[in-house]
Motif scaffolding. Structure first.
Motif, PDB file in Angstrom:
ATOM      1  N   PRO A  59      53.674  43.878  31.568  1.00  0.00           N
ATOM      2  CA  PRO A  59      54.225  42.894  31.923  1.00  0.00           C
ATOM      3  C   PRO A  59      53.280  42.005  33.288  1.00  0.00           C
ATOM      4  O   PRO A  59      53.936  41.517  33.973  1.00  0.00           O
ATOM      5  N   TRP A  60      52.116  42.283  33.177  1.00  0.00           N
ATOM      6  CA  TRP A  60      51.557  41.778  34.624  1.00  0.00           C
ATOM      7  C   TRP A  60      50.622  40.224  34.313  1.00  0.00           C
ATOM      8  O   TRP A  60      50.262  40.224  33.031  1.00  0.00           O
ATOM      9  N   ASP A  61      50.293  39.851  35.184  1.00  0.00           N
ATOM     10  CA  ASP A  61      49.429  38.735  35.225  1.00  0.00           C
ATOM     11  C   ASP A  61      48.755  38.801  36.675  1.00  0.00           C
ATOM     12  O   ASP A  61      49.403  39.161  37.664  1.00  0.00           O
ATOM     13  N   PHE A  62      47.565  38.261  36.642  1.00  0.00           N
ATOM     14  CA  PHE A  62      46.786  38.248  37.881  1.00  0.00           C
ATOM     15  C   PHE A  62      46.230  36.863  38.228  1.00  0.00           C
ATOM     16  O   PHE A  62      45.718  36.149  37.319  1.00  0.00           O
ATOM     17  N   VAL A  63      46.480  36.473  39.421  1.00  0.00           N
ATOM     18  CA  VAL A  63      45.937  35.089  39.701  1.00  0.00           C
ATOM     19  C   VAL A  63      44.657  35.397  40.907  1.00  0.00           C
ATOM     20  O   VAL A  63      45.178  35.845  41.840  1.00  0.00           O
ATOM     21  N   VAL A  64      43.638  35.002  40.435  1.00  0.00           N
ATOM     22  CA  VAL A  64      42.550  35.411  41.248  1.00  0.00           C
ATOM     23  C   VAL A  64      41.916  34.236  41.998  1.00  0.00           C
ATOM     24  O   VAL A  64      41.357  33.414  41.197  1.00  0.00           O
ATOM     25  N   VAL A  65      42.036  34.343  43.243  1.00  0.00           N
ATOM     26  CA  VAL A  65      41.672  32.874  43.954  1.00  0.00           C
ATOM     27  C   VAL A  65      40.415  33.270  44.676  1.00  0.00           C
ATOM     28  O   VAL A  65      40.160  34.265  45.530  1.00  0.00           O
ATOM     29  N   GLN A  66      39.358  32.328  44.329  1.00  0.00           N
ATOM     30  CA  GLN A  66      38.086  32.377  45.020  1.00  0.00           C
ATOM     31  C   GLN A  66      37.653  31.120  45.605  1.00  0.00           C
ATOM     32  O   GLN A  66      36.855  31.041  46.496  1.00  0.00           O
ATOM     33  N   ASN A  67      38.336  30.177  44.920  1.00  0.00           N
ATOM     34  CA  ASN A  67      37.897  28.658  45.367  1.00  0.00           C
ATOM     35  C   ASN A  67      38.078  28.428  47.057  1.00  0.00           C
ATOM     36  O   ASN A  67      39.342  28.840  47.396  1.00  0.00           O
ATOM     37  N   ALA A  68      37.370  27.990  47.549  1.00  0.00           N
ATOM     38  CA  ALA A  68      37.498  27.932  49.055  1.00  0.00           C
ATOM     39  C   ALA A  68      38.421  27.042  49.756  1.00  0.00           C
ATOM     40  O   ALA A  68      38.963  27.408  50.265  1.00  0.00           O
ATOM     41  N   ASP A  69      38.688  25.901  48.835  1.00  0.00           N
ATOM     42  CA  ASP A  69      39.701  24.992  49.338  1.00  0.00           C
ATOM     43  C   ASP A  69      41.246  25.772  49.103  1.00  0.00           C
ATOM     44  O   ASP A  69      42.078  25.676  50.008  1.00  0.00           O
ATOM     45  N   VAL A  70      41.328  26.356  47.949  1.00  0.00           N
ATOM     46  CA  VAL A  70      42.592  27.074  47.996  1.00  0.00           C
ATOM     47  C   VAL A  70      42.814  28.384  48.859  1.00  0.00           C
ATOM     48  O   VAL A  70      43.914  28.428  49.439  1.00  0.00           O
ATOM     49  N   ARG A  71      41.579  29.132  49.040  1.00  0.00           N
ATOM     50  CA  ARG A  71      41.769  30.125  50.125  1.00  0.00           C
ATOM     51  C   ARG A  71      42.033  29.515  51.500  1.00  0.00           C
ATOM     52  O   ARG A  71      43.011  29.720  52.283  1.00  0.00           O
TER      53      ARG A  71
END
Ligand SMILES: Cc1cc2nc3c(=O)[nH]c(=O)nc-3n(C[C@H](O)[C@H](O)[C@H](O)COP(=O)(O)O)c2cc1C
Length: 218
Positions: A59-71
């Motif tokens: 039941p999992w999902d992963f949101v992987v944030v690498q974008n500098a603006d989003v960080r």
């Protein structure tokens, strides 16, 4: 997905074995800003998705944030977080306890929050409450999603990456949900910053076996 592999020309350190990784995967809250090769990120996500789940519901999902603006935006969301309280939310011992792990947690959380925008990868582990189908029980979701998160932490350590299992997202959850477009029917279960470690790994402080293991009877 087949198990991702690291290209032979990668400069990543050789992986260590699973038991050594489990024994030394300290929460790493001091992380360098250097980028993490995509092949390594795929490997830790692959490891996370090998976890067990009730009836293999995954039941999992992963949101992987690498974008500098989003960080950067994530970092800004945490700017108003109270300074003294995060360590208490981890269930760590009281601040006057002379315990190295508790001290590392207190100082580490402050550092992590202050440097979030520079952490190269921030992984949000999300869960769906769908088991059993006739009467979903949220404990099933957390059990599976936290197993996946722990696999991820151990895999990161095995590959030389630092990571920290946190629930810090709770402080700013409405803003994060909005920013990351998390669907309403998903729970944000863990926020795992990950990158190259800026402090040494080391043995974990845990209760000894003889204190927690009961043979044949309690
Ligand atoms: C469910 C859960 C929630 C946690 N929440 C946080 C948190 O919000 N912030 C944090 O820095 N660490 C958090 N941690 C990490 C623990 O504080 C840490 O693993 C523990 O203090 C032992 O330290 P060590 O991992 O360095 O051995 C959490 C761990 C778990 C399993």
């Amino acid at each position: 997905m087949d198990q991702p592999t690291v290209p032979p020309d990668s400069e990543a350190p050789a992986p260590i074995d699973a038991l050594e990784a489990m024994g030394t995967a300290r929460s790493m809250r001091w992380l360098r800003s250097d980028p993490v090769p995509p092949a390594l990120i795929d490997q830790v996500l692959w490891a996370a998705t090998r976890a067990s789940s009730p009836d293999n519901t995954q039941p999992w999902d992963f949101v992987v944030v690498q974008n500098a603006d989003v960080r950067e935006r994530i970092g800004r969301l945490f700017e108003d977080m109270p300074k003294a309280r995060p360590a208490q939310r981890t269930g760590s011992p009281a601040p006057d306890t002379a315990d190295a792990t508790a001290r590392r947690t207190r100082e580490g959380v402050q550092n992590l929050v202050a440097t979030l925008a520079d952490v190269p990868v921030i992984i949000f582990v999300c869960g769906a409450n769908l088991y059993p189908p006739d009467q979903p029980d949220i404990t099933n979701m957390y059990s599976a999603v936290y197993a996946a998160a722990q696999n991820l932490i151990v895999a990161a350590r095995a590959l030389g990456l630092g990571a920290a299992f946190t629930t810090l997202h709770r402080w700013v959850e409405p803003g994060l949900r909005d920013l990351l477009a998390i669907p309403d029917d998903r729970t944000m279960a863990a926020m795992i910053p990950m990158g190259w470690p800026d402090r040494p790994f080391g043995p974990l402080t845990r209760r000894p076996l003889q204190e927690v293991v009961h043979h044949d009877q309690w």
